[in-house]
Design an enzyme around this catalytic site. Structure first.
Site, PDB file in Angstrom:
ATOM      1  N   ARG A   1      51.896 -24.005 -17.672  1.00  0.00           N
ATOM      2  CA  ARG A   1      50.986 -25.143 -17.708  1.00  0.00           C
ATOM      3  C   ARG A   1      51.024 -25.832 -19.066  1.00  0.00           C
ATOM      4  O   ARG A   1      50.412 -26.885 -19.235  1.00  0.00           O
ATOM      5  CB  ARG A   1      49.554 -24.669 -17.432  1.00  0.00           C
ATOM      6  CG  ARG A   1      49.157 -24.737 -15.945  1.00  0.00           C
ATOM      7  CD  ARG A   1      47.784 -24.150 -15.833  1.00  0.00           C
ATOM      8  NE  ARG A   1      46.978 -24.629 -14.755  1.00  0.00           N
ATOM      9  CZ  ARG A   1      46.854 -23.996 -13.585  1.00  0.00           C
ATOM     10  NH1 ARG A   1      47.573 -22.916 -13.330  1.00  0.00           N
ATOM     11  NH2 ARG A   1      46.029 -24.455 -12.671  1.00  0.00           N
TER      12      ARG A   1
ATOM     13  N   ARG B   1      35.033 -21.928  -4.079  1.00  0.00           N
ATOM     14  CA  ARG B   1      35.371 -21.394  -5.403  1.00  0.00           C
ATOM     15  C   ARG B   1      34.523 -22.095  -6.452  1.00  0.00           C
ATOM     16  O   ARG B   1      34.303 -23.296  -6.373  1.00  0.00           O
ATOM     17  CB  ARG B   1      36.846 -21.680  -5.702  1.00  0.00           C
ATOM     18  CG  ARG B   1      37.764 -20.505  -5.439  1.00  0.00           C
ATOM     19  CD  ARG B   1      39.215 -20.879  -5.513  1.00  0.00           C
ATOM     20  NE  ARG B   1      39.630 -21.511  -6.761  1.00  0.00           N
ATOM     21  CZ  ARG B   1      40.898 -21.833  -7.041  1.00  0.00           C
ATOM     22  NH1 ARG B   1      41.859 -21.583  -6.170  1.00  0.00           N
ATOM     23  NH2 ARG B   1      41.221 -22.411  -8.180  1.00  0.00           N
TER      24      ARG B   1
HETATM   25  P1  AMP Z   1      44.914 -22.258 -10.196  1.00  0.00           P
HETATM   26  O1  AMP Z   1      44.518 -21.349  -9.099  1.00  0.00           O
HETATM   27  O2  AMP Z   1      46.411 -22.282 -10.443  1.00  0.00           O
HETATM   28  O3  AMP Z   1      44.358 -23.667 -10.054  1.00  0.00           O
HETATM   29  O4  AMP Z   1      44.296 -21.659 -11.546  1.00  0.00           O
HETATM   30  C1  AMP Z   1      42.898 -21.490 -11.681  1.00  0.00           C
HETATM   31  C2  AMP Z   1      42.549 -21.354 -13.152  1.00  0.00           C
HETATM   32  O5  AMP Z   1      43.220 -20.231 -13.716  1.00  0.00           O
HETATM   33  C3  AMP Z   1      42.969 -22.530 -14.041  1.00  0.00           C
HETATM   34  O6  AMP Z   1      42.020 -23.590 -14.011  1.00  0.00           O
HETATM   35  C4  AMP Z   1      43.029 -21.862 -15.406  1.00  0.00           C
HETATM   36  O7  AMP Z   1      41.724 -21.655 -15.931  1.00  0.00           O
HETATM   37  C5  AMP Z   1      43.595 -20.480 -15.073  1.00  0.00           C
HETATM   38  N1  AMP Z   1      45.089 -20.456 -15.163  1.00  0.00           N
HETATM   39  C6  AMP Z   1      45.956 -20.209 -14.148  1.00  0.00           C
HETATM   40  N2  AMP Z   1      47.226 -20.267 -14.577  1.00  0.00           N
HETATM   41  C7  AMP Z   1      47.160 -20.576 -15.895  1.00  0.00           C
HETATM   42  C8  AMP Z   1      48.133 -20.805 -16.914  1.00  0.00           C
HETATM   43  N3  AMP Z   1      49.448 -20.740 -16.651  1.00  0.00           N
HETATM   44  N4  AMP Z   1      47.711 -21.088 -18.166  1.00  0.00           N
HETATM   45  C9  AMP Z   1      46.394 -21.154 -18.451  1.00  0.00           C
HETATM   46  N5  AMP Z   1      45.410 -20.970 -17.554  1.00  0.00           N
HETATM   47  C10 AMP Z   1      45.794 -20.682 -16.274  1.00  0.00           C
END
Ligand code: AMP
Length: 216
Positions: free
Chosen positions: A94, A163
């Site tokens: 990210r 969520r």
């Molecule tokens: P997601 O399910 O991919 O939308 O991720 C949910 C949350 O997890 C994000 O809003 C971040 O807070 C955290 N997160 C997931 N992947 C990453 C990453 N590669 N770097 C930083 N935070 C992450």
């Protein structure tokens, strides 16, 4: 180990597609979602979960050093259990430090980055209407994929919930954070000729068909 990175905003459908590809038995893809791994650590009340939750509940990114430790340990586990699999990376990288670390990391090789392009208004509607089953994790949408019975999972009868980070305020922040990181990431993969963009504001089956063709 071959890695394919799925890039896109929260709600762009990269998780849905990665899940579908990894369950298609003819293909040997492993779906790796950093968001799922972190949510699992929160449920299990692990130290990683406690650290991550402070950022996730507000829609902010978990710090790079935490994510790099996590991804290194997950990749070495996959390397030892399924050395010939292709990993579909959903939610990582990210940031540029994450992308650079992945490029330099041991035996992994990012062959392609697929960007799921979706207009922001569609993303907001998709995320704020999403409901997840507490028991089996199946995903529904109050408007686009409503369950047969209100708040109950069609598949297992479990209760559906929203969520915490799909509430409107947090969604707006998640999209803002995404917007500030995305362009440099796209540039990172564009400059090395690894970027493929797909129109992800279409039915799931059409996107699946497109991706299968690109991954060939
Ligand atoms: P997601 O399910 O991919 O939308 O991720 C949910 C949350 O997890 C994000 O809003 C971040 O807070 C955290 N997160 C997931 N992947 C990453 C990453 N590669 N770097 C930083 N935070 C992450």
């Amino acid at each position: 180990m071959r890695v394919i990175v799925f890039l896109g905003a929260p709600g762009s459908g990269k998780g849905t597609q990665a899940k579908q590809l990894s369950t298609a038995s003819a293909l040997s893809y492993v779906h790796l979602s950093t968001g799922d791994i972190l949510r699992d650590a929160i449920r299990r009340e692990e130290p990683l979960g406690r650290t991550a939750n402070a950022y996730m509940s507000k829609g902010n990114l978990v710090p790079d050093e935490v994510m790099l430790d996590l991804i290194n340990s997950v990749l070495s586990r996959v390397e030892s259990t399924s050395p010939s699999a292709t990993i579909l990376m959903d939610g990582f990288p990210r940031t540029i430090p994450q992308a650079t670390a992945l490029d330099l990391g041991g035996k992994t090789r990012v062959g392609m980055a697929v960007f799921f392009s979706v207009p922001e208004s569609v993303l907001i509607a998709r995320l704020t209407g999403r409901r997840i089953c507490k028991v089996c994790g199946a995903s529904f949408h109050i408007e686009f994929l409503p369950p047969k019975h209100n708040c109950v999972c069609d598949k297992c009868g479990g209760a559906l919930f929203q969520r915490e980070d799909d509430s409107r305020d947090v969604v707006i922040n998640r999209l803002r954070v995404f917007g500030s990181q995305n362009e440099p990431l796209l540039e990172h993969y564009r400059l090395s000729n690894r970027l493929v963009t797909i129109d992800a504001d279409r039915p799931v089956e059409q996107i699946h068909f497109d991706i299968v063709n690109k991954l060939r």
